[in-house]
Scaffold this active site. Sequence first.
Site, PDB file in Angstrom:
ATOM      1  NE  ARG A 209      -3.843   0.467   2.130  1.00 22.22           N
ATOM      2  CZ  ARG A 209      -4.623   0.969   3.075  1.00 22.22           C
ATOM      3  NH1 ARG A 209      -4.730   0.363   4.246  1.00 22.22           N
ATOM      4  NH2 ARG A 209      -5.302   2.092   2.872  1.00 22.22           N
TER       5      ARG A 209
ATOM      6  CB  CYS B 103      -1.879   3.767   9.408  1.00 22.69           C
ATOM      7  SG  CYS B 103      -3.254   4.211  10.507  1.00 22.69           S
TER       8      CYS B 103
END
Length: 283
Positions: free
Chosen positions: A182, A240
């Site tokens: 990611r 995050c």
Amino acid sequence: MTSQTSRHAVLVRAEELARPNSTSRTVILDVRWALGRSDGHELYRHSHIPGAVYVDLDTELAGAASPEHGRHPLPDIADLQAAARRWGIDDGDDVVVYDAGPSTSAARAWWLLRWAGLENVKILDGGFDAWVRSAHPIEAGDGSILPGDVTLQAGNLETIDADGAARIADAGGLVDARATERFRGEVEPVDPKAGHIPGAKNLPTSALLDSDGTFLGDDDLRKVLADHVGTGSEVAAVYCGSGVTASHVIAGLNILGVSPALYPGSWSQWSNDSSRPVATGPN
């Protein structure tokens, strides 16, 4: 503060939690949540640590989701206080938080309650899996809870906004806690853009874990930091996807005596702002 003292301030082992505590009352919170799943309460009703109270991460540990503020913005302190009282927390109580393992969602509750002024909050290292492996008793159903009287106050831990994240990234002190694929922009399952904040370094929270879902020992944690971001002392903030797993990396850094800020909006806020640049590929 030594690293061993720091570890004890962040974590509690299943064996320690199972021992009677005669000096203070402990409230146990069950925070079983995972991205893309909504069965946390059902898991709790099926089996949980005796006396534990179920906590809903989406509705009780976060405000309303929006593109402007992210998927899990910090809740209003009055709402969090009302929830904490529903969970039965009184002023002066100890609190232990856990999830199914490996404590990534429990870490959100740990960080948030400390941000709100509770001093003695610990994560059950390894989560419910560690409790079950240790053959401690479990119970089922919804328990009866007496409301608490805890008073909370926002702002006891540092947070940053998107502008702060950009400045810290430029200075080399911003850490991205998401999975490497990611971070690199190879996949993006939930947010509108793939990639990361330019200048951020990647420290996937899974790298902090042993094979059983517990945190690595201090020496191994230091090696992981060295491999990804340096000594850790230069880490100023963590983000995050939506401010949940970043709390887990902050917990790992706290074990080593490092206390970075949280960017609550995280990538879910940053990637929804067309004025923000996006980087892809490795560091």
